[in-house]
Write a protein that holds these residues in place. Sequence first.
Motif, PDB file in Angstrom:
ATOM      1  N   ILE A 194      47.109  84.974 -23.194  1.00 21.54           N
ATOM      2  CA  ILE A 194      45.919  84.972 -22.343  1.00 21.54           C
ATOM      3  C   ILE A 194      46.313  84.916 -20.872  1.00 21.54           C
ATOM      4  O   ILE A 194      45.764  85.638 -20.033  1.00 21.54           O
ATOM      5  CB  ILE A 194      45.006  83.788 -22.718  1.00 21.54           C
ATOM      6  N   ARG A 247      39.868  90.813 -27.400  1.00 20.79           N
ATOM      7  CA  ARG A 247      39.867  89.584 -26.606  1.00 20.79           C
ATOM      8  C   ARG A 247      39.616  88.353 -27.476  1.00 20.79           C
ATOM      9  O   ARG A 247      39.245  87.290 -26.978  1.00 20.79           O
ATOM     10  CB  ARG A 247      38.821  89.675 -25.488  1.00 20.79           C
ATOM     11  N   ILE A 261      49.232  81.919 -28.061  1.00 21.22           N
ATOM     12  CA  ILE A 261      47.935  82.452 -27.633  1.00 21.22           C
ATOM     13  C   ILE A 261      47.717  82.190 -26.148  1.00 21.22           C
ATOM     14  O   ILE A 261      47.285  83.078 -25.396  1.00 21.22           O
ATOM     15  CB  ILE A 261      46.800  81.829 -28.467  1.00 21.22           C
ATOM     16  N   VAL A 265      39.090  81.936 -28.391  1.00 21.01           N
ATOM     17  CA  VAL A 265      39.991  81.398 -29.416  1.00 21.01           C
ATOM     18  C   VAL A 265      39.101  80.616 -30.370  1.00 21.01           C
ATOM     19  O   VAL A 265      38.603  79.540 -30.034  1.00 21.01           O
ATOM     20  CB  VAL A 265      41.069  80.482 -28.804  1.00 21.01           C
ATOM     21  N   PHE A 316      41.081  85.734 -30.516  1.00 18.90           N
ATOM     22  CA  PHE A 316      42.165  85.175 -31.327  1.00 18.90           C
ATOM     23  C   PHE A 316      41.545  84.225 -32.353  1.00 18.90           C
ATOM     24  O   PHE A 316      40.687  83.410 -32.006  1.00 18.90           O
ATOM     25  CB  PHE A 316      43.151  84.370 -30.474  1.00 18.90           C
ATOM     26  N   TYR A 331      38.025  85.765 -22.931  1.00 17.61           N
ATOM     27  CA  TYR A 331      38.811  85.588 -24.148  1.00 17.61           C
ATOM     28  C   TYR A 331      38.128  84.534 -25.014  1.00 17.61           C
ATOM     29  O   TYR A 331      37.460  83.619 -24.504  1.00 17.61           O
ATOM     30  CB  TYR A 331      40.220  85.099 -23.824  1.00 17.61           C
ATOM     31  N   GLY A 386      44.264  90.409 -27.729  1.00 16.69           N
ATOM     32  CA  GLY A 386      44.118  89.444 -28.804  1.00 16.69           C
ATOM     33  C   GLY A 386      44.452  90.060 -30.152  1.00 16.69           C
ATOM     34  O   GLY A 386      45.132  91.091 -30.244  1.00 16.69           O
TER      35      GLY A 386
END
Length: 540
Positions: A492, A327, A488, A302, A329, A300, A498
């Motif tokens: 996850i 995946r 978020i 972010v 954000f 993931y 995402g």
Amino acid sequence: MRIFTDKKWRGGFLDYCRNRNEYRIQVLAWKNLEKLENVYHTRAKSLRLLINYFPVVGPHGLFTKIWSRLREDRRNEKYVSCGVGKIIESADSQIFSEGESVGFIAPLHPALAERIVLPKEFIYKIDKSDIPEIPTDTILHSPLKKNKARDAWWNGIKGWSVYSGIEISEETRNKLADALKNEIKNNEWFKFQRIDARNASPVAETKGQVPKASPKKKSGALFGYGNYAKINIIPYSKPFVDIKSVHEIDPTQIFLERKARKWNSSPFPGKDEKYDVYFVASYNHTHVPITLRALKQGAYVVVEKPVVMDYDELNELEKALRESGRRLFIGFHKRYGKFNKMAFEDLGVKYGDPISYHSIVYELIQPEFFWYNWPVSRSTFFANGCHQIDHFLHLNNFSKPKNSDIKLLQDDAVEVWIELENGATFTTTFSEKGTLRVGPRDHVELKVHGRNIRITDAIEYQSEDNHRIIRKERIFKTNSYRDMYQTIGRKIANNEEGDSIESILISAKIMLDLEEKLQGMKGWGDKYKKAKEKFWSYFR
């Protein structure tokens, strides 16, 4: 490594990361030329400032902000300096060999560092007869006696960074070489302070170890340990992701820190690094390389805005997302604000119905040497004006823009309008003429026929129709950041998807379209392209 900070010679700092086109220098003599005052956003310690901020961020937000800013005093103390040193690690080109004595200019460094890393542009061959014999267990240091602005020979390179994308011309380099030679030759070496350099620690760009993964939490790495990460990313993500490693390029930011088990001064992940989650809050132009690496691992990501810097990066990101799936954000906090749900209720519309959006945004003027002003960072509008545009798109379920334009006004303010396929319209005025009282400000109005919502500074909400005020609400500005990272983090932890790929592409594409037009209006030509090429010339 040891650094002279807070008027003390302190150990425990990481070494600067050295890329393949840089040299590591053991400092033998160091002279401070000028203290740089406008590198970061700094505020005077003031009771009035605390009083102003309290109703905006609340008690918890105020405490964390104060604590974070106080810990940045070491980072904020930056100088232009020059000196003499010995090459202890050579670049691939080996213009200077290991063991060679050289002169150097340090354009953005602490008051004194035991070892530094510089590219060839700031390193010069010297005549050994111009310097005295310096004991190997001593560093000669000439601190700045009085900092006053003057027409100095180093003016053209103040605040330069290998990350800036700023080209140092051969003409500039030659002028610097002559000036440095005179500076070294005319120094009164016997007046320099003698700093104890015995028992130097080995070169170390990392410290600590990543423990074994826990089955209870996903492992995470953070890139960029600035104020935003300290007060938002780390505390609000902690219940869901175990941030085991932090990458921060400035060693002065990492001192007696306990937020992670491993620290690293590299801007990018190493070949053997692998985590479940990558938090990317580093320089904007480093976002995509880290993001692509993480997505390729199946992790993931972010990432803070902007997610991409140009069309090539957008194409690369789209390709990676099509392969990895959802995946990613993006840290657009306005998507997660409490006021969004209230707005749909009070406007009487469904998600995707047209909501027109009108805003006035007041950003702060960036300090002279702040990294937002680097050519590789593009415009401040691109970096910060994206918040309102993305919020508008989010409220309209990312209906595609069908028309848009941007205008640069004579006071450098920017006006933008956008029309969407669903019938919604957006206008904004973006200005850097804001005041320092409570930081950046924005005034937003959301409109449908017969109903209106006014949101001020993301803390005050008021909705009304033709007859009455429907409701009022007030929150703390920090609430939306908390809600974003907790939402978020929870997704996850639960292995949820995402942001939609379309939302990422539509939001990024309209910002790039507007930025390209603005770049032409500012007469920047290919400034960004050249800066990007220069930046990558050091790292590839």
